[in-house]
Design a protein around this motif. Structure first.
Motif, mmCIF file in Angstrom:
data_model
loop_
_atom_site.group_PDB
_atom_site.id
_atom_site.type_symbol
_atom_site.label_atom_id
_atom_site.label_comp_id
_atom_site.label_asym_id
_atom_site.label_seq_id
_atom_site.Cartn_x
_atom_site.Cartn_y
_atom_site.Cartn_z
ATOM 1 N N LEU A 1 0.824 -1.202 0.000
ATOM 2 C CA LEU A 1 0.000 0.000 0.000
ATOM 3 C C LEU A 1 0.862 1.257 0.000
ATOM 4 C CD1 LEU A 1 -2.832 -0.820 2.564
ATOM 5 C CD2 LEU A 1 -2.975 -0.880 0.071
ATOM 6 N N GLN B 1 -2.926 5.295 -0.407
ATOM 7 C CA GLN B 1 -3.870 4.196 -0.192
ATOM 8 C C GLN B 1 -4.128 3.979 1.296
ATOM 9 O OE1 GLN B 1 -1.622 1.298 -2.526
ATOM 10 N NE2 GLN B 1 -3.326 1.113 -3.961
ATOM 11 N N ARG B 2 -3.101 4.137 2.117
ATOM 12 C CA ARG B 2 -3.295 3.999 3.563
ATOM 13 C C ARG B 2 -4.214 5.105 4.087
ATOM 14 N NH1 ARG B 2 2.847 2.424 5.701
ATOM 15 N NH2 ARG B 2 2.998 0.459 4.532
ATOM 16 N N LEU C 1 -7.740 4.250 3.140
ATOM 17 C CA LEU C 1 -8.308 3.217 4.002
ATOM 18 C C LEU C 1 -8.711 3.800 5.344
ATOM 19 C CD1 LEU C 1 -9.005 0.292 4.591
ATOM 20 C CD2 LEU C 1 -6.607 -0.098 5.209
ATOM 21 N N HIS C 2 -7.866 4.649 5.899
ATOM 22 C CA HIS C 2 -8.185 5.311 7.157
ATOM 23 C C HIS C 2 -9.481 6.103 7.031
ATOM 24 C CE1 HIS C 2 -8.070 9.110 9.508
ATOM 25 N NE2 HIS C 2 -7.836 8.287 10.496
ATOM 26 N N THR D 1 -3.802 -10.358 8.655
ATOM 27 C CA THR D 1 -2.700 -9.879 7.827
ATOM 28 C C THR D 1 -2.183 -10.997 6.938
ATOM 29 O OG1 THR D 1 -0.797 -10.448 9.228
ATOM 30 C CG2 THR D 1 -2.019 -8.431 9.781
ATOM 31 N N ASN E 1 2.960 -4.172 4.319
ATOM 32 C CA ASN E 1 1.545 -4.218 4.685
ATOM 33 C C ASN E 1 1.353 -4.888 6.043
ATOM 34 O OD1 ASN E 1 0.698 -2.948 2.364
ATOM 35 N ND2 ASN E 1 -0.249 -4.746 1.432
ATOM 36 N N PHE F 1 2.491 -2.541 8.777
ATOM 37 C CA PHE F 1 1.569 -1.410 8.897
ATOM 38 C C PHE F 1 0.331 -1.793 9.697
ATOM 39 C CE2 PHE F 1 -2.322 0.556 7.143
ATOM 40 C CZ PHE F 1 -2.142 1.850 7.607
ATOM 41 N N PHE F 2 -0.295 -2.915 9.347
ATOM 42 C CA PHE F 2 -1.523 -3.316 10.036
ATOM 43 C C PHE F 2 -1.244 -3.756 11.469
ATOM 44 C CE2 PHE F 2 -3.112 -3.800 5.610
ATOM 45 C CZ PHE F 2 -4.205 -2.941 5.719
ATOM 46 N N ALA G 1 -1.020 -0.724 13.517
ATOM 47 C CA ALA G 1 -2.309 -0.054 13.686
ATOM 48 C C ALA G 1 -3.167 -0.707 14.766
ATOM 49 C CB ALA G 1 -3.069 -0.056 12.362
ATOM 50 N N VAL H 1 1.038 5.216 14.093
ATOM 51 C CA VAL H 1 0.028 4.650 13.200
ATOM 52 C C VAL H 1 -1.258 4.390 13.951
ATOM 53 C CG1 VAL H 1 -0.548 2.687 11.720
ATOM 54 C CG2 VAL H 1 1.767 3.616 11.710
ATOM 55 N N TRP I 1 -5.129 5.863 13.436
ATOM 56 C CA TRP I 1 -6.367 5.097 13.352
ATOM 57 C C TRP I 1 -7.330 5.465 14.470
ATOM 58 C CZ3 TRP I 1 -7.480 -0.046 10.883
ATOM 59 C CH2 TRP I 1 -6.765 -0.202 9.696
#
Length: 290
Positions: free
Chosen positions: A114, A118-119, A122-123, A140, A147, A150-151, A154, A275, A279
């Motif tokens: 991403l 794109q992140r 998504l947020h 994940t 990716n 990142f997740f 978050a 991050v 979120w």
């Protein structure tokens, strides 16, 4: 056996009867083949059966298969959301026990890494969902891609799924090492999947725990195990969650116990990372701190 980690510092309490804010849990593994997506699907069903409003984000972007596991056929995927063509509400699928699933695209190379835009997209797309869920489970991809990290960053909690396969342990250690050294993650929960018995599960966990304790400055905490169960592949062949199809199976009972434990984890009032703070603006509009 190391006790399950339960924070004593100030935070936000949860119980099965009184949710206070959205609980965000990423489920990861160092390698494929450990049953991670099966764990996510059944954990989601168990939490929903306990009264939670559960949303599952299939974050194995480009190779998502959670919908296939549950016999669902998405018309649209996260790719349509990131392109601006659809909203998350428009693409979500309803699964067993009322869980809602955000399907990932399959065979889409552009989603495997991403971009910043794109992140952000998504947020922004997550914001309208804040009032309609209690738990967000993030399935994940396996491995250590951007990716995945990142997740994981978050989420409030990172659940790492391992098995007795030695490669599972080495790859899980690599994932934990990268998240701790490059993303300052300090706490990991570990679930042993497909174990023959409790003693084997503890033995497998101990191998990972010893390595992490020796070489990394992290807390690696054992949350339990899911037994090898012939009903699991049977349910998979029927494209059903084992808990939905065979609720009395040994694995189903283990998923219920796991969900009960997770539902009672405390949620830290202060985001653990930049991050997660990002979120939190979208997902945690009201927090009861005490």
């Amino acid at each position: 056996m190391k006790p399950v980690w339960v924070p004593e510092q100030e935070g936000v309490e949860r119980s099965l009867d009184s949710p206070t804010r959205i609980q965000v849990l990423s489920v990861s593994s160092g390698k494929g083949g450990v049953g991670k997506t099966t764990v996510v699907a059944n954990l989601a069903v168990a939490l929903a059966q306990a009264g939670r409003r559960v949303v599952v984000l299939d974050a194995d972007l480009g190779l998502g298969n959670l919908d296939v596991l549950l016999g669902l056929v998405p018309r649209w995927t996260l790719q349509h959301v990131l392109s601006g063509a659809k909203t998350l509400s428009e693409i979500m699928l309803e699964g067993p026990a009322g869980i809602r699933i955000i399907p990932a695209g399959s065979g889409i190379p552009s989603l495997t890494r991403l971009s910043g835009d794109q992140r952000l997209a998504l947020h922004t797309a997550m914001e309208p969902l804040a009032g309609s869920m209690d738990v967000l489970l993030i399935d994940t991809a396996a491995g250590i891609s951007s990716n995945v990290t990142f997740f994981a960053a978050a989420a409030q909690e990172i659940l790492v799924v391992i098995s007795s396969d030695p490669a599972s342990l080495t790859d899980a250690y690599a994932l934990i090492k990268i998240l701790s050294t490059q993303h300052r993650e300090r706490r990991f929960r570990v679930l042993v999947n497909m174990a023959r018995h409790a003693a084997e599960a503890v033995h497998v966990f101990r191998k990972l725990d010893v390595a992490a304790d020796r070489f990394l400055t992290v807390s690696v905490d054992y949350v339990g195990w899911i037994p090898i169960d012939d009903y699991v592949p049977l349910a998979v062949s029927q494209q059903r969650a084992v808990l939905d199809r065979y609720p009395q199976a040994p694995s189903s009972r283990a998923f219920v116990r796991l969900a009960q434990q997770i539902a009672r984890w405390k949620i830290d009032a202060i985001p653990k990372s930049t991050v997660q703070f990002f979120w939190q603006h979208a997902l945690f509009p009201q927090v009861r701190v005490h």
